[in-house]
Write a protein that holds these residues in place. Structure first.
Motif, PDB file in Angstrom:
ATOM      1  N   ILE A   1       0.848  -1.189   0.000  1.00  0.00           N
ATOM      2  CA  ILE A   1       0.000   0.000   0.000  1.00  0.00           C
ATOM      3  C   ILE A   1       0.887   1.243   0.000  1.00  0.00           C
ATOM      4  CG2 ILE A   1      -1.670   1.353   1.318  1.00  0.00           C
ATOM      5  CD1 ILE A   1      -2.925  -1.196   2.277  1.00  0.00           C
ATOM      6  N   ILE A   2       0.668   2.107  -0.959  1.00  0.00           N
ATOM      7  CA  ILE A   2       1.310   3.418  -0.979  1.00  0.00           C
ATOM      8  C   ILE A   2       0.307   4.420  -0.433  1.00  0.00           C
ATOM      9  CG2 ILE A   2       2.311   5.217  -2.434  1.00  0.00           C
ATOM     10  CD1 ILE A   2       3.255   3.116  -4.322  1.00  0.00           C
ATOM     11  N   PRO A   3       0.594   5.083   0.669  1.00  0.00           N
ATOM     12  CA  PRO A   3      -0.384   6.001   1.266  1.00  0.00           C
ATOM     13  C   PRO A   3      -0.739   7.132   0.312  1.00  0.00           C
ATOM     14  CG  PRO A   3       1.401   5.521   2.805  1.00  0.00           C
ATOM     15  CD  PRO A   3       1.819   4.976   1.486  1.00  0.00           C
ATOM     16  N   ALA A   4      -1.950   7.651   0.484  1.00  0.00           N
ATOM     17  CA  ALA A   4      -2.404   8.775  -0.339  1.00  0.00           C
ATOM     18  C   ALA A   4      -1.542   9.998  -0.072  1.00  0.00           C
ATOM     19  CB  ALA A   4      -3.865   9.084  -0.037  1.00  0.00           C
ATOM     20  N   GLY A   5      -1.124  10.676  -1.124  1.00  0.00           N
ATOM     21  CA  GLY A   5      -0.279  11.846  -1.008  1.00  0.00           C
ATOM     22  C   GLY A   5       1.203  11.560  -1.051  1.00  0.00           C
ATOM     23  N   ALA A   6       1.589  10.260  -1.062  1.00  0.00           N
ATOM     24  CA  ALA A   6       3.017   9.941  -1.139  1.00  0.00           C
ATOM     25  C   ALA A   6       3.573  10.372  -2.497  1.00  0.00           C
ATOM     26  CB  ALA A   6       3.227   8.444  -0.925  1.00  0.00           C
ATOM     27  N   ARG A   7       4.831  10.768  -2.492  1.00  0.00           N
ATOM     28  CA  ARG A   7       5.446  11.295  -3.697  1.00  0.00           C
ATOM     29  C   ARG A   7       6.627  10.424  -4.117  1.00  0.00           C
ATOM     30  NH1 ARG A   7       5.220  17.901  -3.433  1.00  0.00           N
ATOM     31  NH2 ARG A   7       3.082  18.057  -2.641  1.00  0.00           N
ATOM     32  N   CYS A   8       6.923  10.502  -5.428  1.00  0.00           N
ATOM     33  CA  CYS A   8       8.029   9.723  -5.969  1.00  0.00           C
ATOM     34  C   CYS A   8       8.676  10.501  -7.104  1.00  0.00           C
ATOM     35  CB  CYS A   8       7.567   8.352  -6.460  1.00  0.00           C
ATOM     36  SG  CYS A   8       6.521   8.409  -7.925  1.00  0.00           S
ATOM     37  N   CYS A   9       9.796  10.009  -7.577  1.00  0.00           N
ATOM     38  CA  CYS A   9      10.487  10.627  -8.702  1.00  0.00           C
ATOM     39  C   CYS A   9       9.701  10.362  -9.991  1.00  0.00           C
ATOM     40  CB  CYS A   9      11.897  10.065  -8.842  1.00  0.00           C
ATOM     41  SG  CYS A   9      12.907  10.240  -7.355  1.00  0.00           S
ATOM     42  N   PRO A  10       9.742  11.274 -10.939  1.00  0.00           N
ATOM     43  CA  PRO A  10       8.986  11.062 -12.188  1.00  0.00           C
ATOM     44  C   PRO A  10       9.442   9.847 -12.974  1.00  0.00           C
ATOM     45  CG  PRO A  10       9.603  13.379 -11.936  1.00  0.00           C
ATOM     46  CD  PRO A  10      10.330  12.625 -10.877  1.00  0.00           C
ATOM     47  N   ASN A  11      10.742   9.505 -12.897  1.00  0.00           N
ATOM     48  CA  ASN A  11      11.208   8.381 -13.703  1.00  0.00           C
ATOM     49  C   ASN A  11      10.696   7.050 -13.188  1.00  0.00           C
ATOM     50  OD1 ASN A  11      12.796   8.621 -11.369  1.00  0.00           O
ATOM     51  ND2 ASN A  11      14.448   7.459 -12.283  1.00  0.00           N
ATOM     52  N   HIS A  12      10.261   6.976 -11.927  1.00  0.00           N
ATOM     53  CA  HIS A  12       9.711   5.710 -11.410  1.00  0.00           C
ATOM     54  C   HIS A  12       8.394   5.363 -12.083  1.00  0.00           C
ATOM     55  CE1 HIS A  12      12.819   5.314  -8.507  1.00  0.00           C
ATOM     56  NE2 HIS A  12      12.474   6.383  -7.795  1.00  0.00           N
ATOM     57  N   LEU A  13       7.676   6.340 -12.547  1.00  0.00           N
ATOM     58  CA  LEU A  13       6.411   6.072 -13.225  1.00  0.00           C
ATOM     59  C   LEU A  13       6.624   5.664 -14.671  1.00  0.00           C
ATOM     60  CD1 LEU A  13       4.228   9.010 -11.873  1.00  0.00           C
ATOM     61  CD2 LEU A  13       4.500   6.707 -10.957  1.00  0.00           C
ATOM     62  N   GLN A  14       7.882   5.662 -15.148  1.00  0.00           N
ATOM     63  CA  GLN A  14       8.179   5.268 -16.512  1.00  0.00           C
ATOM     64  C   GLN A  14       8.667   3.827 -16.612  1.00  0.00           C
ATOM     65  OE1 GLN A  14       7.433   7.424 -18.848  1.00  0.00           O
ATOM     66  NE2 GLN A  14       6.925   8.968 -17.325  1.00  0.00           N
ATOM     67  N   GLY A  15       8.518   3.055 -15.548  1.00  0.00           N
ATOM     68  CA  GLY A  15       8.889   1.656 -15.634  1.00  0.00           C
ATOM     69  C   GLY A  15       9.679   1.132 -14.469  1.00  0.00           C
ATOM     70  N   ASN A  16      10.157   1.991 -13.562  1.00  0.00           N
ATOM     71  CA  ASN A  16      10.962   1.554 -12.425  1.00  0.00           C
ATOM     72  C   ASN A  16      10.154   1.480 -11.143  1.00  0.00           C
ATOM     73  OD1 ASN A  16      13.204   1.523 -14.110  1.00  0.00           O
ATOM     74  ND2 ASN A  16      13.651   3.679 -13.705  1.00  0.00           N
ATOM     75  N   ILE A  17       8.849   1.420 -11.261  1.00  0.00           N
ATOM     76  CA  ILE A  17       8.014   1.372 -10.066  1.00  0.00           C
ATOM     77  C   ILE A  17       8.096   0.012  -9.389  1.00  0.00           C
ATOM     78  CG2 ILE A  17       5.910   0.515 -11.152  1.00  0.00           C
ATOM     79  CD1 ILE A  17       6.105   3.417  -8.661  1.00  0.00           C
ATOM     80  N   GLY A  18       8.620  -0.990 -10.109  1.00  0.00           N
ATOM     81  CA  GLY A  18       8.706  -2.325  -9.537  1.00  0.00           C
ATOM     82  C   GLY A  18       9.781  -2.467  -8.483  1.00  0.00           C
ATOM     83  N   ASP A  19      10.659  -1.477  -8.319  1.00  0.00           N
ATOM     84  CA  ASP A  19      11.727  -1.543  -7.326  1.00  0.00           C
ATOM     85  C   ASP A  19      11.259  -1.091  -5.937  1.00  0.00           C
ATOM     86  OD1 ASP A  19      13.270  -2.266  -9.446  1.00  0.00           O
ATOM     87  OD2 ASP A  19      13.995  -0.235  -9.823  1.00  0.00           O
ATOM     88  N   LEU A  20       9.975  -1.196  -5.664  1.00  0.00           N
ATOM     89  CA  LEU A  20       9.399  -0.683  -4.430  1.00  0.00           C
ATOM     90  C   LEU A  20       9.805  -1.541  -3.240  1.00  0.00           C
ATOM     91  CD1 LEU A  20       7.450   1.564  -3.548  1.00  0.00           C
ATOM     92  CD2 LEU A  20       5.604  -0.073  -3.788  1.00  0.00           C
ATOM     93  N   GLN A  21      10.230  -0.866  -2.144  1.00  0.00           N
ATOM     94  CA  GLN A  21      10.610  -1.551  -0.922  1.00  0.00           C
ATOM     95  C   GLN A  21       9.815  -0.954   0.241  1.00  0.00           C
ATOM     96  OE1 GLN A  21      12.513  -4.175  -0.681  1.00  0.00           O
ATOM     97  NE2 GLN A  21      13.129  -4.169  -2.851  1.00  0.00           N
TER      98      GLN A  21
END
Length: 571
Positions: free
Chosen positions: A136-156
């Motif tokens: 679960i990613i909490p509402a309002g959490a932020r990430c780098c723009p490049n993670h939405l281009q294919g690197n979102i699978g590296d989530l820890q």
């Protein structure tokens, strides 16, 4: 006395230009007073947006009410002037046994890199990650723009549990409900890896399941996701289109989407794959000369045509193929695309492969009025893909007879071009030397014909294409050739020692004298009226063994015995 330096709208704090400044009419004063809580004067102004809001409110239309309710200005004014009646969000009090990430705004929730330039993770991405990874990613959490281009699978995750409120649970339940409803309407589901086997992937899309996953990485972040289709569905629609050649109506039925959605999907995936994927797997810049010589050149080709003892010659096989199109309504293009040889409109891409069938490059497509010789001259003179720097002196081109008008030009460039021979004027058949030379060329040149056949196995390119797809034919061919290079086996490969021995044997036999032809010509056996002689007179001349010479009595006896055996078996 100097006038005002700025003119602000009476309702919104936006500064207005002289062209966007309107006086407040009498009919709008009551609305402005009710919205702002202040009484306007004669010197106050409204911007164009607020003027239209007041005008719609005066008319009392439903459209005006919706504009007022959705207007950020109206919401801000009413929130300050009236007490809020909305129900406040409940505090996070429900603990769920799912891991979660950080919820801060100062650093990325994936790589923990501090800002700035961080973006809020969209709701649909958060829900998709929960379904695929149970995080679960909490509402309002932020990430780098490049993670939405294919690197979102590296989530820890940083926590083994998650504390949420009622609003988050309600949103998650609604999303799961909508996903279940969408899955029920889907006829061919590609979002689940286990829905189709590896053989079914090959039958439908021409590549295996692992190849499909690898190809998926090249379009992540470049194809827009919609509620109707996911990224995997978009790629599957494109591959099934070019592999099986199905119509958009059939694909819309299989995937339960509209035909316009199928058309947009094919266009977006084609644009995405035509970039990095094609540049990494096709073209003279995607491979070096040493790689072609070491890994994509057959030993038999080096034995038959290689003249350098160092073995640093590149051997390429060239040929043009046909892509048939419908008759164009443009008369000028119609004449240029009509082939007198085939008697129908077509386009001609130039295919360049190695001796193993690896696609080096695809040029064009060119108009039908251009033959192979003029196409290769244009390619070399224009230096397309920097081919003249890639191809060096003493390199070898294996071509067919359609390149005969360009042989002198290739020799001027220092390229050794080998082509099947022609019959001289007045000859009825080729000489022994010319026929053997043509056989050596054909032994290597067949691979480009098989490569053209592999392209046409993708049925979309084997059909007659509509004129609306003519600008994109080159993109489709390059994508297909890139897929063949990356995911399919080479057309020709063998043992180096066996091919070398075979090549030496072919060279030895090609230099032998045709004994049978000499005997036919010396004895005039090619004449219709031959001089026949009795067999008895030829025994000593031609060395005919007497053990095979039978008398008339022996022949009759032999035939009678065979006839008696046949009668006994028949009874």
């Amino acid at each position: 006395m100097p006038g005002k330096k700025t003119y602000k709208c009476f309702i919104c704090p936006r500064r207005t230009k002289q062209t966007d400044r309107y006086a407040i009419s009498k009919s709008h004063r009551s609305v402005v007073t009710r919205l702002s809580g202040r009484t306007p004067s004669e010197e106050d102004f409204l911007c164009n947006k607020c003027r239209h809001i007041c005008k719609s409110h005066v008319k009392g239309t439903r459209k005006g009410k919706n504009k007022l309710q959705s207007s950020s200005v109206y919401n801000n004014l009413t929130s300050t002037s009236q007490p809020s009646s909305s129900t406040p969000a409940s505090p996070p009090s429900v603990q769920l046994p799912f891991p979660s990430t950080s919820r801060g705004h100062s650093s990325c929730c994936i790589c923990k890199r501090p800002g700035p330039k961080l973006i809020v993770v969209p709701v649909n991405i958060r829900h998709q990650i929960f379904i695929s990874k149970e995080i679960i990613i909490p509402a309002g959490a932020r990430c780098c723009p490049n993670h939405l281009q294919g690197n979102i699978g590296d989530l820890q995750p940083i926590s083994e549990t998650t504390t949420v409120n009622r609003t988050t649970i309600a949103q998650l339940v609604k999303f799961l409900r909508s996903e279940i409803q969408r899955q029920e309407k889907t006829r061919l589901n590609l979002n689940n890896d286990e829905s189709l086997s590896d053989a079914e992937y090959v039958n439908l899309m021409g590549i295996s399941k692992d190849s499909f996953k690898d190809l998926l990485q090249y379009i992540e972040g470049k194809v827009r996701l919609t509620p109707a289709r996911s990224l995997r569905t978009s790629l599957a629609i494109f591959l099934m289109k070019i592999r099986g050649g199905e119509s958009n109506r059939v694909l819309s039925t299989l995937f339960n989407v509209s035909k316009s959605c199928v058309r947009r999907c094919i266009s977006s995936v084609r644009s995405a794959l035509g970039g990095r994927f094609v540049s990494e797997n096709l073209g003279f810049q995607h491979i070096t000369r040493s790689d072609v010589i070491q890994h994509h050149t057959r030993q038999i080709a080096q034995t038959l045509f290689g003249s350098s003892p160092a073995g640093n010659q590149v051997i390429l096989v060239l040929d043009g193929t046909y892509i048939y199109i419908n008759k164009s309504g443009n008369f000028h293009f119609q004449r240029q695309s009509f082939s007198l040889h085939k008697g129908r409109p077509l386009l001609k891409p130039m295919i360049i492969v190695s001796t193993t069938g690896h696609f080096i490059s695809v040029m064009g497509p060119y108009l039908a009025r251009n033959n192979d010789a003029s196409i290769i001259k244009h390619i070399m003179k224009s230096n397309i893909e920097d081919i003249r720097n890639w191809v060096q002196e003493d390199d070898i081109f294996i071509v067919d007879r359609g390149f005969r008008d360009s042989m002198d030009y290739l020799e001027e460039l220092g390229i050794q071009a080998h082509m099947p021979c022609f019959m001289s004027k007045g000859e009825k058949q080729m000489s022994t030397e010319s026929a053997n030379t043509s056989r050596l060329v054909t032994k290597i040149r067949w691979v480009v014909e098989s490569a053209n056949s592999r392209i046409k196995q993708w049925k979309y390119l084997g059909h007659v294409l509509p004129t609306s797809q003519i600008p994109y034919i080159g993109d489709f061919i390059k994508i297909v050739c890139s897929i063949c290079n990356r995911y399919l086996k080479p057309l020709s490969s063998g043992n180096a020692d066996e091919e070398e021995s075979l090549g030496l044997k072919m060279l030895h036999l090609s230099k032998q004298v045709n004994v049978l032809q000499q005997q036919v010509e010396e004895q005039h056996l090619d004449r219709r009226s031959g001089c026949w002689e009795p067999v008895e007179d030829l025994r000593g001349i031609y060395g005919i063994c007497t053990m095979y010479c039978y008398s008339m009595h022996s022949i009759l006896q032999l035939l009678l015995i065979q006839y008696m055996k046949f009668c006994i078996l028949k009874e």
